[in-house]
Design a protein around this motif. Sequence first.
Motif, short mmCIF file in Angstrom:
data_model
loop_
_atom_site.label_atom_id
_atom_site.label_comp_id
_atom_site.label_asym_id
_atom_site.label_seq_id
_atom_site.Cartn_x
_atom_site.Cartn_y
_atom_site.Cartn_z
N UNK A 296 33.96 43.45 -19.86
CA UNK A 296 33.83 42.00 -19.80
C UNK A 296 32.43 41.48 -20.11
N UNK A 297 31.41 42.33 -20.07
CA UNK A 297 30.06 41.83 -20.29
C UNK A 297 29.85 41.34 -21.72
N UNK A 298 30.73 41.71 -22.65
CA UNK A 298 30.58 41.29 -24.05
C UNK A 298 31.24 39.95 -24.34
N UNK A 299 32.05 39.45 -23.41
CA UNK A 299 32.85 38.28 -23.72
C UNK A 299 32.26 37.00 -23.16
N UNK A 300 33.04 36.20 -22.48
CA UNK A 300 32.65 34.84 -22.15
C UNK A 300 32.10 34.73 -20.73
N UNK A 301 31.53 33.58 -20.36
CA UNK A 301 31.06 33.40 -18.97
C UNK A 301 32.22 33.54 -17.98
N UNK A 302 31.87 33.82 -16.72
CA UNK A 302 32.87 33.98 -15.68
C UNK A 302 33.83 32.80 -15.66
N UNK A 303 35.09 33.08 -15.42
CA UNK A 303 36.11 32.05 -15.37
C UNK A 303 36.76 31.76 -16.71
N UNK A 304 36.21 32.32 -17.78
CA UNK A 304 36.77 32.12 -19.11
C UNK A 304 37.55 33.38 -19.47
N UNK A 305 38.86 33.32 -19.38
CA UNK A 305 39.69 34.52 -19.43
C UNK A 305 39.87 35.03 -20.86
N UNK A 306 40.26 36.30 -20.96
CA UNK A 306 40.58 36.91 -22.25
C UNK A 306 42.07 37.20 -22.31
#
Length: 399
Positions: free
Chosen positions: A333-343
């Motif tokens: 998850x560290x590569x994606x979006x800020x917390x609360x922004x789901x994949x």
Amino acid sequence: MTSSSPSPQFRDVTSPKGTNAGNTPLGVAAIGYAFMGKAHSNAWRNVASFFDVPAFEQKVLVGRDAEQVAEAAVKYGWSESATDWRTVLERDDIHIVDICAPGWMHAEIATAALEAGKHVLVEKPLANTLAEAEAMADAARAARARGVQSMIGFNYRRVPALALAKELIAEGRLGTVRHVRAAYLQDWLVDADSPMTWRLNKETAGSGALGDIASHTIDQVLFLLGDTVTEVSGRLHTFVDSRPGADGPERVTVDDAAWATLILASGAVASVEVSRMATGQKNSLKMEIYGDKGSILFDLESINELGFLDATAPVREQGFRRILVNEPEHPYMDAWWPQGHVIGWEHTFTHEIRDFLRAIDAGTPPSPSFEDGLAVQRVLAAIEESSDAKSAIIQVSTR
């Protein structure tokens, strides 16, 4: 690239370390451009935007229909298209072959690609038959000794919530796992008038719900528990035995649903249920893992969530709590979006390609291996054998 890790060093593909000479990009060929070909292409197109991976190029997309594969190549970001995978394997600028073709083609293409010195990623299930899967595992083992890597695409291992579940189980947070309930339910065949496809023909698909989705479910049991299956009792069933074809009704020769009880080497017991006839269930992979110190719940239709119960807490405080798996500390998850922004579902393939490329670059065998795929294939074959024998218990080889 957004990851803070240092860029990897590139090495020769023919060396024991594994990648290519002169820091030149790895050339990738994908075979198949339908459902899985589209999912994999999306991952190849996006992985380097979010993760530090060895340099590569989307060289060629391969398919049988020249016009359609050419259109797909442009849409999916491939430099060119081709209709003959054998010719593609002869090219020196191709280092990786990603096989997204139907299962009946896996063994021939993967074996030829490995013998040609290409790293191979192949979609699940490994093959249509146990004999083909064993031959593929042998070919992968021989290629690995030459520095040529291979991996099977059980993409649900790359769901961050399931990767977190694996970590919690390995850390002992569930204690001794006693039993597992695993169900993969879909409804895309509920309508008896849905047309015949290659997925409903044993010659092309190998099996129905068994190979298509039970393979994922069984792999999750083995992956999460780090265990092996020793005994199987199973049942297959076909609810609709004829479907409309191009020239009239055609016989369905695979299962619509499957049920199995798996005995694991640890002593744990897993129940597995899969169906493509479960009305209202679109793509629901449910995993329930029960230990003497805690339990875990997961449903693919809530892909960013994990249910966790800590049974070591005081009774008055116990209860399943919802973990929203999108913190930087969670897997991938560290590569994606800020917390609360789901994949979403498509990200599992991006994670898969990331792990595959990094393993090639490091010269280390990626996971899951063809041997892991073979372990699943043995369980699938045992379920089918048990069903044919009317619920006999079948011993599963762990060789």
